[in-house]
Design a protein around this motif. Sequence first.
Motif, PDB file in Angstrom:
ATOM      1  N   ALA A  79       0.831  -1.211   0.000  1.00  0.00           N
ATOM      2  CA  ALA A  79       0.000   0.000   0.000  1.00  0.00           C
ATOM      3  C   ALA A  79       0.865   1.261   0.000  1.00  0.00           C
ATOM      4  CB  ALA A  79      -0.945  -0.005   1.197  1.00  0.00           C
ATOM      5  N   ASP A  80       1.957   1.248   0.779  1.00  0.00           N
ATOM      6  CA  ASP A  80       2.875   2.395   0.802  1.00  0.00           C
ATOM      7  C   ASP A  80       3.445   2.659  -0.585  1.00  0.00           C
ATOM      8  OD1 ASP A  80       2.666   2.743   3.617  1.00  0.00           O
ATOM      9  OD2 ASP A  80       4.286   1.303   3.961  1.00  0.00           O
ATOM     10  N   LEU A  81       3.905   1.588  -1.231  1.00  0.00           N
ATOM     11  CA  LEU A  81       4.532   1.747  -2.543  1.00  0.00           C
ATOM     12  C   LEU A  81       3.512   2.124  -3.613  1.00  0.00           C
ATOM     13  CD1 LEU A  81       7.194  -1.115  -2.490  1.00  0.00           C
ATOM     14  CD2 LEU A  81       7.471   1.315  -1.948  1.00  0.00           C
ATOM     15  N   GLU A  82       2.317   1.588  -3.519  1.00  0.00           N
ATOM     16  CA  GLU A  82       1.271   1.963  -4.473  1.00  0.00           C
ATOM     17  C   GLU A  82       0.919   3.440  -4.328  1.00  0.00           C
ATOM     18  OE1 GLU A  82      -1.711  -0.974  -3.575  1.00  0.00           O
ATOM     19  OE2 GLU A  82      -0.917  -2.383  -5.083  1.00  0.00           O
ATOM     20  N   ALA A  83       0.911   3.955  -3.099  1.00  0.00           N
ATOM     21  CA  ALA A  83       0.648   5.377  -2.870  1.00  0.00           C
ATOM     22  C   ALA A  83       1.762   6.241  -3.466  1.00  0.00           C
ATOM     23  CB  ALA A  83       0.494   5.658  -1.375  1.00  0.00           C
ATOM     24  N   LEU A  84       3.010   5.794  -3.338  1.00  0.00           N
ATOM     25  CA  LEU A  84       4.129   6.515  -3.937  1.00  0.00           C
ATOM     26  C   LEU A  84       4.012   6.520  -5.459  1.00  0.00           C
ATOM     27  CD1 LEU A  84       7.130   5.295  -1.756  1.00  0.00           C
ATOM     28  CD2 LEU A  84       6.218   7.610  -1.859  1.00  0.00           C
ATOM     29  N   ALA A  85       3.645   5.371  -6.033  1.00  0.00           N
ATOM     30  CA  ALA A  85       3.489   5.267  -7.485  1.00  0.00           C
ATOM     31  C   ALA A  85       2.401   6.218  -7.970  1.00  0.00           C
ATOM     32  CB  ALA A  85       3.170   3.826  -7.883  1.00  0.00           C
ATOM     33  N   LYS A  86       1.298   6.253  -7.254  1.00  0.00           N
ATOM     34  CA  LYS A  86       0.177   7.127  -7.615  1.00  0.00           C
ATOM     35  C   LYS A  86       0.591   8.598  -7.567  1.00  0.00           C
ATOM     36  CE  LYS A  86      -4.683   7.945  -6.590  1.00  0.00           C
ATOM     37  NZ  LYS A  86      -5.813   7.563  -5.755  1.00  0.00           N
ATOM     38  N   ALA A  87       1.444   8.943  -6.601  1.00  0.00           N
ATOM     39  CA  ALA A  87       1.912  10.320  -6.446  1.00  0.00           C
ATOM     40  C   ALA A  87       3.093  10.637  -7.372  1.00  0.00           C
ATOM     41  CB  ALA A  87       2.310  10.585  -4.997  1.00  0.00           C
ATOM     42  N   GLY A  88       3.596   9.613  -8.073  1.00  0.00           N
ATOM     43  CA  GLY A  88       4.741   9.808  -8.954  1.00  0.00           C
ATOM     44  C   GLY A  88       6.033  10.054  -8.210  1.00  0.00           C
ATOM     45  N   GLU A  89       6.137   9.498  -7.009  1.00  0.00           N
ATOM     46  CA  GLU A  89       7.321   9.702  -6.172  1.00  0.00           C
ATOM     47  C   GLU A  89       8.104   8.408  -6.021  1.00  0.00           C
ATOM     48  OE1 GLU A  89       6.094  11.329  -2.440  1.00  0.00           O
ATOM     49  OE2 GLU A  89       5.080  13.030  -3.368  1.00  0.00           O
ATOM     50  N   LYS A  90       9.354   8.539  -5.576  1.00  0.00           N
ATOM     51  CA  LYS A  90      10.209   7.382  -5.301  1.00  0.00           C
ATOM     52  C   LYS A  90      10.681   7.448  -3.856  1.00  0.00           C
ATOM     53  CE  LYS A  90      11.803   6.051  -9.778  1.00  0.00           C
ATOM     54  NZ  LYS A  90      12.064   4.689 -10.095  1.00  0.00           N
ATOM     55  N   LEU A  91      10.860   6.289  -3.271  1.00  0.00           N
ATOM     56  CA  LEU A  91      11.341   6.169  -1.897  1.00  0.00           C
ATOM     57  C   LEU A  91      12.863   6.103  -1.901  1.00  0.00           C
ATOM     58  CD1 LEU A  91      10.825   5.605   1.152  1.00  0.00           C
ATOM     59  CD2 LEU A  91      10.772   3.181   0.561  1.00  0.00           C
ATOM     60  N   HIS A  92      13.482   6.953  -1.092  1.00  0.00           N
ATOM     61  CA  HIS A  92      14.923   6.917  -0.844  1.00  0.00           C
ATOM     62  C   HIS A  92      15.069   6.764   0.662  1.00  0.00           C
ATOM     63  CE1 HIS A  92      16.011   7.999  -4.941  1.00  0.00           C
ATOM     64  NE2 HIS A  92      14.943   8.784  -4.904  1.00  0.00           N
ATOM     65  N   LEU A  93      15.482   5.582   1.098  1.00  0.00           N
ATOM     66  CA  LEU A  93      15.496   5.241   2.515  1.00  0.00           C
ATOM     67  C   LEU A  93      16.922   5.075   3.010  1.00  0.00           C
ATOM     68  CD1 LEU A  93      14.130   4.275   5.135  1.00  0.00           C
ATOM     69  CD2 LEU A  93      14.035   2.008   4.122  1.00  0.00           C
ATOM     70  N   LYS A  94      17.230   5.719   4.147  1.00  0.00           N
ATOM     71  CA  LYS A  94      18.503   5.537   4.839  1.00  0.00           C
ATOM     72  C   LYS A  94      18.164   5.184   6.281  1.00  0.00           C
ATOM     73  CE  LYS A  94      20.889   9.365   4.060  1.00  0.00           C
ATOM     74  NZ  LYS A  94      21.742  10.471   3.596  1.00  0.00           N
ATOM     75  N   VAL A  95      18.464   3.947   6.681  1.00  0.00           N
ATOM     76  CA  VAL A  95      18.023   3.473   7.993  1.00  0.00           C
ATOM     77  C   VAL A  95      19.131   2.706   8.706  1.00  0.00           C
ATOM     78  CG1 VAL A  95      17.019   1.309   7.136  1.00  0.00           C
ATOM     79  CG2 VAL A  95      16.112   2.309   9.200  1.00  0.00           C
ATOM     80  N   VAL A  96      19.147   2.863  10.022  1.00  0.00           N
ATOM     81  CA  VAL A  96      19.987   2.054  10.897  1.00  0.00           C
ATOM     82  C   VAL A  96      19.033   1.143  11.642  1.00  0.00           C
ATOM     83  CG1 VAL A  96      21.530   2.050  12.900  1.00  0.00           C
ATOM     84  CG2 VAL A  96      21.745   3.841  11.166  1.00  0.00           C
ATOM     85  N   GLY A  97      19.099  -0.131  11.373  1.00  0.00           N
ATOM     86  CA  GLY A  97      18.196  -1.084  12.019  1.00  0.00           C
ATOM     87  C   GLY A  97      17.723  -2.126  11.039  1.00  0.00           C
ATOM     88  N   LEU A  98      16.419  -2.122  10.783  1.00  0.00           N
ATOM     89  CA  LEU A  98      15.812  -3.157   9.953  1.00  0.00           C
ATOM     90  C   LEU A  98      14.845  -2.522   8.970  1.00  0.00           C
ATOM     91  CD1 LEU A  98      15.144  -6.182   9.321  1.00  0.00           C
ATOM     92  CD2 LEU A  98      13.456  -6.050  11.160  1.00  0.00           C
ATOM     93  N   THR A 113       9.128   2.125  -7.686  1.00  0.00           N
ATOM     94  CA  THR A 113       8.901   3.083  -6.596  1.00  0.00           C
ATOM     95  C   THR A 113      10.059   3.251  -5.612  1.00  0.00           C
ATOM     96  OG1 THR A 113       7.832   1.330  -5.334  1.00  0.00           O
ATOM     97  CG2 THR A 113       6.398   2.785  -6.633  1.00  0.00           C
ATOM     98  N   ILE A 114      11.024   2.355  -5.619  1.00  0.00           N
ATOM     99  CA  ILE A 114      12.142   2.459  -4.671  1.00  0.00           C
ATOM    100  C   ILE A 114      13.370   2.959  -5.417  1.00  0.00           C
ATOM    101  CG2 ILE A 114      13.655   1.226  -3.072  1.00  0.00           C
ATOM    102  CD1 ILE A 114      11.290  -0.670  -2.488  1.00  0.00           C
ATOM    103  N   GLY A 115      13.791   4.172  -5.058  1.00  0.00           N
ATOM    104  CA  GLY A 115      14.947   4.766  -5.707  1.00  0.00           C
ATOM    105  C   GLY A 115      16.258   4.283  -5.114  1.00  0.00           C
ATOM    106  N   SER A 116      16.297   4.158  -3.774  1.00  0.00           N
ATOM    107  CA  SER A 116      17.519   3.684  -3.119  1.00  0.00           C
ATOM    108  C   SER A 116      17.201   3.201  -1.713  1.00  0.00           C
ATOM    109  CB  SER A 116      18.565   4.807  -3.052  1.00  0.00           C
ATOM    110  OG  SER A 116      18.108   5.873  -2.255  1.00  0.00           O
ATOM    111  N   LEU A 117      17.973   2.204  -1.287  1.00  0.00           N
ATOM    112  CA  LEU A 117      17.898   1.684   0.083  1.00  0.00           C
ATOM    113  C   LEU A 117      19.317   1.633   0.635  1.00  0.00           C
ATOM    114  CD1 LEU A 117      15.454  -1.368  -0.165  1.00  0.00           C
ATOM    115  CD2 LEU A 117      15.005   0.851   0.874  1.00  0.00           C
TER     116      LEU A 117
END
Length: 138
Positions: A79-98, A113-117
């Motif tokens: 659902a998160d990724l479908e919402a990003l696709a609908k908005a024409g956006e990409k996810l760029h995530l930088k995380v410490v953990g999981l 929808t995922i630009g970088s992890l």
Amino acid sequence: MPNITRLPERQAEPEKITINLGHIDLGRIDLLVREGFYANRTDFIRTAIRNLLTSEGGSVSQSIDRHQLELGLFDITRADLEALAKAGEKLHLKVVGLARISADVSPELAEATIGSLNVLGSIQAPKAVKAALKDRIT
């Protein structure tokens, strides 16, 4: 935007690591275990790591702030990724953990929808999704 939550101690499945120790260090650990200071080698190693991370906590916090990282558990759902696709956006995530990508996320949706992890810790995702994102995961 996906949901970021702080990861409480021991909530997620632990990640298995392997280390090599010299015979003398291993013997010293075994002596402490035999004397009852620790339940076993793993207990000693976990305690040592936690103590060191606590003593270095300020440095870790500064690095997290400096690199604009999120600390904790990051669930990425279809659902998160479908919402990003609908908005024409990409996810760029930088995380410490999981970072967890849901099992119902297709490789095609992830690629769109995922630009970088950038994950310091662990990524849990379907094999096909990991393969599709291999050039975007650091």
